[in-house]
Design an enzyme around this catalytic site. Sequence first.
Site, PDB file in Angstrom:
ATOM      1  CB  CYS A   1      46.127  61.275  64.702  1.00 26.05           C
ATOM      2  SG  CYS A   1      46.506  61.237  62.945  1.00 26.05           S
TER       3      CYS A   1
ATOM      4  CB  CYS B   1      45.450  58.150  62.940  1.00 23.81           C
ATOM      5  SG  CYS B   1      47.067  58.947  62.977  1.00 23.81           S
TER       6      CYS B   1
END
Length: 124
Positions: free
Chosen positions: A49, A52
């Site tokens: 991700c 993230c």
Amino acid sequence: MIRRPPRSTPKPSSAASDVYKRQVNENDFQEIVENSEIPVLVDFWAEWCGPCKMIAPTIDQLAEEYDGKVLFAKVDVDSNPNLSVRFHVRSIPMLLLFKDGKPVDQIIGAVGKQHFEEKINAVV
């Protein structure tokens, strides 16, 4: 549903720091998060991700600034699907703020430090 990259896509290397990365999983979530005497900010994330990884340095800074007042933890959604289902994680990054063992607020997506501070200050 959490979208994952195609299997042929190589995993990017993790560039995030390890200051706050108290990894929690389905086995110790209750003990560490729900039984905590201080508020807990739980980051639901995945290695693949990008957003993230973008917020990781901000979370690291906050972990240092709120040391002893808030516990910062991470849950890998790929390794802990039951927690993802339990807390209705549909996109990541998703951060849940717990107080007295219960989720009291959430943050979805890559947001700025001020937004995190507002949410955290509301519970400390």
